[in-house]
Write a protein that holds these residues in place. Structure first.
Motif, mmCIF file in Angstrom:
data_model
loop_
_atom_site.group_PDB
_atom_site.id
_atom_site.type_symbol
_atom_site.label_atom_id
_atom_site.label_comp_id
_atom_site.label_asym_id
_atom_site.label_seq_id
_atom_site.Cartn_x
_atom_site.Cartn_y
_atom_site.Cartn_z
ATOM 1 N N MET A 263 0.860 -1.180 0.000
ATOM 2 C CA MET A 263 0.000 0.000 0.000
ATOM 3 C C MET A 263 0.897 1.232 0.000
ATOM 4 S SD MET A 263 -2.889 -1.299 2.742
ATOM 5 C CE MET A 263 -1.643 -1.723 3.978
ATOM 6 N N ARG A 265 1.614 5.429 -0.210
ATOM 7 C CA ARG A 265 1.038 6.717 0.207
ATOM 8 C C ARG A 265 2.106 7.806 0.089
ATOM 9 N NH1 ARG A 265 2.819 3.773 4.295
ATOM 10 N NH2 ARG A 265 4.139 4.791 5.862
ATOM 11 N N SER A 353 3.415 0.499 3.136
ATOM 12 C CA SER A 353 3.024 -0.390 4.226
ATOM 13 C C SER A 353 2.510 -1.688 3.619
ATOM 14 C CB SER A 353 1.972 0.264 5.130
ATOM 15 O OG SER A 353 0.869 0.702 4.368
ATOM 16 N N THR A 355 0.201 -5.574 3.825
ATOM 17 C CA THR A 355 -0.888 -6.397 4.340
ATOM 18 C C THR A 355 -0.937 -7.683 3.531
ATOM 19 O OG1 THR A 355 -3.280 -6.568 4.751
ATOM 20 C CG2 THR A 355 -2.597 -5.276 2.839
ATOM 21 N N GLU A 360 -8.197 -5.666 2.378
ATOM 22 C CA GLU A 360 -7.749 -4.545 3.209
ATOM 23 C C GLU A 360 -6.984 -3.526 2.376
ATOM 24 O OE1 GLU A 360 -4.587 -3.696 6.864
ATOM 25 O OE2 GLU A 360 -5.421 -5.710 6.623
ATOM 26 N N ALA A 361 -6.151 -4.011 1.442
ATOM 27 C CA ALA A 361 -5.382 -3.106 0.592
ATOM 28 C C ALA A 361 -6.311 -2.283 -0.299
ATOM 29 C CB ALA A 361 -4.401 -3.906 -0.258
ATOM 30 N N ASP A 363 -9.527 -1.635 0.259
ATOM 31 C CA ASP A 363 -10.300 -0.736 1.127
ATOM 32 C C ASP A 363 -9.489 0.488 1.527
ATOM 33 O OD1 ASP A 363 -12.469 -2.429 0.987
ATOM 34 O OD2 ASP A 363 -12.111 -3.356 2.949
ATOM 35 N N ALA A 364 -8.173 0.309 1.679
ATOM 36 C CA ALA A 364 -7.317 1.437 2.044
ATOM 37 C C ALA A 364 -7.311 2.505 0.947
ATOM 38 C CB ALA A 364 -5.897 0.952 2.330
ATOM 39 N N SER A 367 -10.738 4.322 1.227
ATOM 40 C CA SER A 367 -10.797 5.240 2.371
ATOM 41 C C SER A 367 -9.763 6.361 2.280
ATOM 42 C CB SER A 367 -10.583 4.455 3.668
ATOM 43 O OG SER A 367 -9.249 3.953 3.732
ATOM 44 N N SER A 369 -6.656 6.144 2.758
ATOM 45 C CA SER A 369 -5.517 6.011 3.661
ATOM 46 C C SER A 369 -4.261 5.594 2.908
ATOM 47 C CB SER A 369 -5.815 5.026 4.792
ATOM 48 O OG SER A 369 -6.139 3.749 4.279
ATOM 49 N N CYS A 370 -4.434 5.179 1.654
ATOM 50 C CA CYS A 370 -3.302 5.013 0.751
ATOM 51 C C CYS A 370 -3.731 5.436 -0.645
ATOM 52 C CB CYS A 370 -2.738 3.591 0.772
ATOM 53 S SG CYS A 370 -3.618 2.402 -0.254
ATOM 54 N N ALA A 373 -2.806 0.533 -4.251
ATOM 55 C CA ALA A 373 -2.573 -0.809 -3.714
ATOM 56 C C ALA A 373 -2.012 -1.680 -4.835
ATOM 57 C CB ALA A 373 -3.859 -1.405 -3.176
#
Length: 416
Positions: A263, A265, A353, A355, A360-361, A363-364, A367, A369-370, A373
Motif C-alpha cells: 500500500m 502513500r 506499508s 498487508t 484490506e489493501a 479498502d485502504a 478510504s 488512507s493510501c 494498492a
C-alpha cells in the motif's frame, strides 16, 4: 553444512497452566488489539516476554525488556516454566484446514550453529527492516533466552527426517494447543540417539533458507559476535554460537506461502495520475475493477501485478517484457523506477506499508488512507530456495508463511 545440536527445552508446566492460555502468536504478527488480548488472557502469557506493554513510568532500568527478564526468572523459579532434564530435539506439527482441505506441516526444533550469510550455510530469502532488530537485540540481551524460534527450510527429497516425524506423530505429544485460527500445534521430545544421528547426518550436507525470523537470526548473530569479542574469541563452541531453529523440509507438500501486498502513500498527485499510462508503455495493462481485482489475479497463472487506484483497477502483465520475480519487478521497475520509492525510503517505511489481505489493501484506497494498492501472487517455495542459493534476496515482506510458529510452546536458555 547445517550443524544442529540438541538442547534442554524450556516449556510451560501443564500441571500449573493450560498451554492454550499462555501461548501467543509471534511478536511480528501481533496487532495492538492482540497485544492487549493476550496480555489480559493470563498473567503468565508469553506475550509478556516477547512483546510486553510499554508503561508511562518506564526507565532504562525498568522497561518491558527488563520486565521480560524478571518474569522469565520468576516463572522458572516457581515452576511455571520447566526445563527438560536432558538435551533433545523436538518434533513440531501444525495441523490446519485451508480452502476446505486438511493440511499438516512438520518440522524439527533444534539448535543450529550460527553462520554469516556470506558463508552460504544459513541463507536469507528477503531483506529486513532495522527497527524490529533493535527491539529484539534489547530483549535478547536482557533475557539471554531464545524466546522464539527461527523458521527455516531445507531440501530433502528423500524425506528422511519426515519419516522420523511421521513415526513420532502417532504417539502422545508433550504439548498440544489449538490457537485462535483453529491451527493445532503439537510438540514431541526426541531424545533417541539414533534418531538424532539420522537428523544430524541428513542436514549436515544441506543449506537452510530462513523462511521466517530473519530479524531473530540476525539479532542472534550480532549477539554472538558481541560475546565472542568480549570473550576474546576463545576456541571451542559456546552456547551463543547457536540459535533455536525450526527446520521444515521444502518438499513438504502442505507448506503454505501467501503473498504480502503493498500500500503506497505520500506521493505527488501527478505521479499517481500518470502511473497507468507509464505502465502501459512498459507492460501490458488489462482492465479490471476493485470488486474483481483479487479474483482476476487468482484466476491467472504467470506474471501479473494487480493495481488499484481511486476510480480504477487493472492488471499489469509482466510475462512478455520483464524478467525476474513479480515482487522484484514491482520494487525495481515500478516503486523505484516509476514512483521514486528507492530502497532507502523502503527501509525508512516512508511510503509503503504491507498487508496479506487483498481486501484490506483495496479498502485502504477507497478510504484514501493510501493512494495505490499493489496486489501480488504467491512465490513458490522452490523459487525461494533457488533464489536464496543463487545469492538473490527478495524485498522485505515478500512472503507470509502460514501458519506462524507459536510463541511459548518451547524456549531455550542460552547455556549448555
Amino acid at each position: 553444512m547445517v550443524r544442529i545440536a540438541p538442547f534442554k527445552g524450556i516449556r510451560y508446566n501443564t500441571e500449573i497452566v493450560d498451554p492454550g492460555d499462555v501461548t501467543s502468536p509471534p511478536y511480528d504478527v501481533i496487532s495492538p488489539a492482540d497485544r492487549m488480548y493476550f496480555h489480559d488472557r493470563h498473567p503468565k502469557n508469553a506475550v509478556r516476554l516477547i512483546l510486553g506493554l510499554d508503561m508511562p513510568h518506564d526507565t532504562p532500568s525498568d522497561n518491558r525488556f527488563t520486565r521480560a527478564s524478571a518474569y522469565f526468572s520468576e516463572w522458572m523459579a516457581e515452576g511455571t516454566l520447566v526445563q527438560d532434564p536432558k538435551p533433545a530435539v523436538y518434533a513440531y506439527e501444525q495441523h490446519f484446514t485451508l480452502c476446505g482441505k486438511p493440511k499438516t506441516v512438520r518440522g524439527i526444533v533444534s539448535l543450529v550453529k550460527l553462520h554469516e550469510y556470506s558463508e552460504g550455510v544459513i541463507l536469507p530469502h528477503e531483506n529486513t527492516l532495522p527497527r524490529p532488530k533493535s527491539d529484539l537485540s534489547r530483549l535478547l540481551k536482557a533475557t539471554d533466552v531464545n524466546l522464539d524460534s527461527v523458521y527455516a527450510l531445507y531440501p530433502d527429497r528423500e524425506h528422511k527426517v519426515d519419516a522420523i516425524l511421521e513415526r513420532v506423530a502417532v504417539t502422545a505429544p508433550a504439548e498440544e494447543v489449538i490457537d485462535r485460527q483453529n491451527v493445532r500445534h503439537r510438540l514431541w521430545t526426541i531424545d533417541d540417539e539414533s534418531d538424532i544421528d539420522v537428523i544430524t547426518k541428513t542436514l549436515e550436507d544441506k543449506p537452510a533458507v530462513i523462511a521466517d525470523g530473519h530479524h531473530r537470526y540476525e539479532t542472534a548473530l550480532a549477539y554472538r559476535n558481541e560475546l565472542r569479542k568480549k570473550d576474546g574469541n576463545t576456541p571451542g563452541d559456546k552456547p551463543y554460537d547457536y540459535v533455536m531453529m525450526t527446520l521444515v523440509n521444502v518438499y513438504s507438500p502442505d507448506v503454505t506461502v501467501w503473498p504480502t501486498h503493498r500500500m503506497v502513500r505520500g506521493l505527488p498527485a501527478r505521479t499517481i495520475d500518470t502511473l497507468k499510462q507509464r505502465l502501459s508503455e512498459m507492460f501490458g495493462v488489462i482492465p479490471s475493477s476493485k470488486e474483481r481485482l483479487a479474483a482476476d489475479m487468482e484466476a491467472r497463472s504467470g506474471k501479473f501485478i494487480g493495481v488499484c487506484q481511486q476510480g480504477q483497477a487493472y492488471l499489469v502483465d509482466l510475462k512478455d517484457k520483464a524478467a525476474g520475480l513479480d515482487v522484484l519487478v514491482l520494487h525495481e521497475a515500478i516503486l523505484d523506477g516509476l514512483l521514486g520509492i528507492d530502497e532507502a525510503r523502503i527501509r525508512q517505511e516512508a511510503n509503503v506499508s504491507y498487508t496479506r489481505d487483498a481486501g484490506e489493501a483495496i479498502d485502504a484506497v477507497d478510504s484514501e488512507s493510501c493512494q495505490i494498492a499493489f496486489l501480488l501472487n504467491s512465490v513458490e517455495l522452490e523459487v525461494i530456495l533457488s533464489a536464496a542459493r543463487a545469492g538473490k534476496t527478495l524485498p522485505q515482506k515478500a512472503t507470509y508463511f502460514y501458519p506462524k510458529l507459536l510463541s511459548g510452546l518451547i524456549m531455550r536458555k542460552i547455556e549448555w
